[in-house]
Design an enzyme around this catalytic site. Sequence first.
Site, PDB file in Angstrom:
ATOM      1  N   SER A 195      37.795  32.327  32.075  1.00 12.60           N
ATOM      2  CA  SER A 195      39.143  32.391  31.846  1.00 12.60           C
ATOM      3  C   SER A 195      39.684  31.314  30.956  1.00 12.60           C
ATOM      4  O   SER A 195      38.770  30.391  30.477  1.00 12.60           O
ATOM      5  CB  SER A 195      40.117  31.938  33.005  1.00 12.60           C
ATOM      6  OG  SER A 195      41.519  31.569  32.890  1.00 12.60           O
ATOM      7  N   TYR A 208      41.900  27.091  40.931  1.00 10.88           N
ATOM      8  CA  TYR A 208      41.414  28.063  40.142  1.00 10.88           C
ATOM      9  C   TYR A 208      40.583  27.398  39.066  1.00 10.88           C
ATOM     10  O   TYR A 208      39.526  27.824  38.600  1.00 10.88           O
ATOM     11  CB  TYR A 208      42.665  28.779  39.439  1.00 10.88           C
ATOM     12  CG  TYR A 208      42.226  30.222  38.572  1.00 10.88           C
ATOM     13  CD1 TYR A 208      41.868  31.019  39.226  1.00 10.88           C
ATOM     14  CD2 TYR A 208      42.450  30.108  37.512  1.00 10.88           C
ATOM     15  CE1 TYR A 208      41.370  32.285  38.432  1.00 10.88           C
ATOM     16  CE2 TYR A 208      42.070  31.064  36.482  1.00 10.88           C
ATOM     17  CZ  TYR A 208      41.706  32.345  37.072  1.00 10.88           C
ATOM     18  OH  TYR A 208      41.264  33.348  36.343  1.00 10.88           O
TER      19      TYR A 208
HETATM   20  N1  LIG Z   1      44.714  38.578  34.959  1.00 15.02           N
HETATM   21  C1  LIG Z   1      44.696  37.502  34.285  1.00 15.02           C
HETATM   22  O1  LIG Z   1      45.537  36.942  33.601  1.00 15.02           O
HETATM   23  C2  LIG Z   1      43.403  36.838  34.156  1.00 15.02           C
HETATM   24  C3  LIG Z   1      43.096  35.956  33.048  1.00 15.02           C
HETATM   25  C4  LIG Z   1      41.960  34.982  33.055  1.00 15.02           C
HETATM   26  C5  LIG Z   1      40.812  35.634  33.686  1.00 15.02           C
HETATM   27  N2  LIG Z   1      40.969  36.463  34.791  1.00 15.02           N
HETATM   28  C6  LIG Z   1      39.924  36.687  35.540  1.00 15.02           C
HETATM   29  O2  LIG Z   1      39.719  38.004  35.680  1.00 15.02           O
HETATM   30  C7  LIG Z   1      38.824  38.511  36.392  1.00 15.02           C
HETATM   31  C8  LIG Z   1      39.760  39.844  37.154  1.00 15.02           C
HETATM   32  O3  LIG Z   1      40.765  39.555  37.654  1.00 15.02           O
HETATM   33  P1  LIG Z   1      42.069  40.619  37.432  1.00 15.02           P
HETATM   34  O4  LIG Z   1      43.114  39.747  36.654  1.00 15.02           O
HETATM   35  O5  LIG Z   1      41.635  41.885  37.147  1.00 15.02           O
HETATM   36  O6  LIG Z   1      42.800  40.718  38.919  1.00 15.02           O
HETATM   37  P2  LIG Z   1      42.775  41.714  40.053  1.00 15.02           P
HETATM   38  O7  LIG Z   1      43.450  42.935  39.616  1.00 15.02           O
HETATM   39  O8  LIG Z   1      43.265  41.185  41.106  1.00 15.02           O
HETATM   40  O9  LIG Z   1      41.106  42.022  40.248  1.00 15.02           O
HETATM   41  C9  LIG Z   1      40.324  41.223  40.667  1.00 15.02           C
HETATM   42  C10 LIG Z   1      39.234  42.182  41.594  1.00 15.02           C
HETATM   43  O10 LIG Z   1      38.386  41.167  42.440  1.00 15.02           O
HETATM   44  C11 LIG Z   1      38.325  41.634  43.455  1.00 15.02           C
HETATM   45  N3  LIG Z   1      37.797  40.954  44.664  1.00 15.02           N
HETATM   46  C12 LIG Z   1      38.657  39.687  45.081  1.00 15.02           C
HETATM   47  N4  LIG Z   1      37.701  39.103  45.870  1.00 15.02           N
HETATM   48  C13 LIG Z   1      36.566  39.766  46.017  1.00 15.02           C
HETATM   49  C14 LIG Z   1      35.191  39.721  46.590  1.00 15.02           C
HETATM   50  N5  LIG Z   1      35.075  38.647  47.447  1.00 15.02           N
HETATM   51  N6  LIG Z   1      34.431  40.430  46.419  1.00 15.02           N
HETATM   52  C15 LIG Z   1      34.384  41.355  45.572  1.00 15.02           C
HETATM   53  N7  LIG Z   1      35.531  41.659  44.998  1.00 15.02           N
HETATM   54  C16 LIG Z   1      36.535  40.766  44.901  1.00 15.02           C
HETATM   55  C17 LIG Z   1      39.794  42.223  43.944  1.00 15.02           C
HETATM   56  O11 LIG Z   1      39.605  43.101  45.127  1.00 15.02           O
HETATM   57  P3  LIG Z   1      41.050  43.459  45.573  1.00 15.02           P
HETATM   58  O12 LIG Z   1      41.861  44.116  44.636  1.00 15.02           O
HETATM   59  O13 LIG Z   1      40.767  44.567  46.724  1.00 15.02           O
HETATM   60  O14 LIG Z   1      41.664  42.489  46.370  1.00 15.02           O
HETATM   61  C18 LIG Z   1      40.136  42.935  42.591  1.00 15.02           C
HETATM   62  O15 LIG Z   1      39.764  44.371  42.644  1.00 15.02           O
HETATM   63  C19 LIG Z   1      38.808  37.464  37.623  1.00 15.02           C
HETATM   64  O16 LIG Z   1      37.604  37.005  37.613  1.00 15.02           O
HETATM   65  C20 LIG Z   1      39.984  36.623  37.142  1.00 15.02           C
HETATM   66  O17 LIG Z   1      39.757  35.238  37.542  1.00 15.02           O
HETATM   67  C21 LIG Z   1      42.325  37.192  34.847  1.00 15.02           C
END
Ligand SMILES: NC(=O)c1ccc[n+]([C@@H]2O[C@H](COP(=O)([O-])OP(=O)(O)OC[C@H]3O[C@@H](n4cnc5c(N)ncnc54)[C@H](OP(=O)(O)O)[C@@H]3O)[C@@H](O)[C@H]2O)c1
Length: 343
Positions: A195, A208
Amino acid sequence: MLAIRLSRPVSQLPGKTLSVCDRANGTRQSLLFSSASFIRMSRRTYAGEVDPVGSKAVLVTGCDSGFGFSLAKHLHSKGFLVFAGCLMKDKGHDGVKELDSLKSDRLRTIQLNVCSSEEVEKAVEIVHSSLKDPEKGMWGLVNNAGISTFGEVEFTSMETYKQVAEVNLWGTVRMTKSFLPLIRRAKGRVVNISSMLGRMANPARSPYCITKFGVEAFSDCLRYEMHPLGVKVSIVEPGNFIAATSLYSPESIKAIAKKMWDELPEVVRRDYGKKYFDERIAKMETYCKSGSTDTSPVIDAVTHALTAATPYTRYHPMDYYWWLRMQIMTHLPGAVSDRLYIY
Ligand SMILES: NC(=O)c1ccc[n+]([C@@H]2O[C@H](COP(=O)([O-])OP(=O)(O)OC[C@H]3O[C@@H](n4cnc5c(N)ncnc54)[C@H](OP(=O)(O)O)[C@@H]3O)[C@@H](O)[C@H]2O)c1
């Protein structure tokens, strides 16, 4: 004294402007930028030849929703054999159903909680037994699964710190260690989703930030170690895409805030007061509404990291406000960047 702060993400700004805030008198001014390339940071086009995808196998974690879900579909459309790790496959998550509905023999959802050694080992077995020639290994691992939370250090319980680290940091380490034998055999790729908050810290985001700083350090060490073995390691550092994923929702922010307040030690509750606490929560709600709704910069970055002959070490899919802030926070002395952005 005139203190200038580059302020607010691009989605809240009109046109091609950067807003600066004079904190002494509370007024705002706009800075105009004439360079279109400077403004359009979010959709980067990558140069360079890509290797033919063929039937290379990749595993992506956290495919129930968000980036992982889109990545699984996109990599499948590029011709990869995709193993989509899903936390809620056993519980019939809608995202998993949608991936399964593609009914492709190149897209396989698997139950995968990255915190569970048993489920991770089972995933290794599934991949191993699905590959035509396991001795040729698996091409790519994308460590995407993650959770997030917020709250000042004094508002955050030790339990919360550990929960977030268990998924974001230890989950990434566990998955990588388990799949490295297959990745090494293919001289393949590891792509870790960090991130922008893995490069620069932010108030009220310590649970985080520390996990993403950890992912960055882990990825750098791994890259140094894997270089002589032909495995390439990339880090993707997305900006704010909250509006496009399930990382936060208004409901989850309210639920986190309620739990946090209910569990606060009495002395912290009394010293900070409910008004301050509510203001911080409102700020978080505003931040979450400001995110980009288009995840394609992140999808493009991961795809490049998996397919380019010479992938980058770091990718920065984010709008220009956050890109500029990250450059300043990581290149200028703390006294300057703190003054510009934090105080
Ligand atoms: N969105 C942003 O602005 C942003 C910015 C920077 C970095 N990121 C990073 O991008 C990555 C993806 O996040 P996202 O934004 O796409 O959010 P998201 O839609 O919440 O996706 C995260 C996924 O990880 C799954 N997950 C949670 N706990 C888990 C576990 N213990 N084992 C396996 N899977 C698990 C969730 O499953 P469930 O849906 O079933 O809970 C969800 O499918 C993360 O690493 C996040 O930190 C996101």
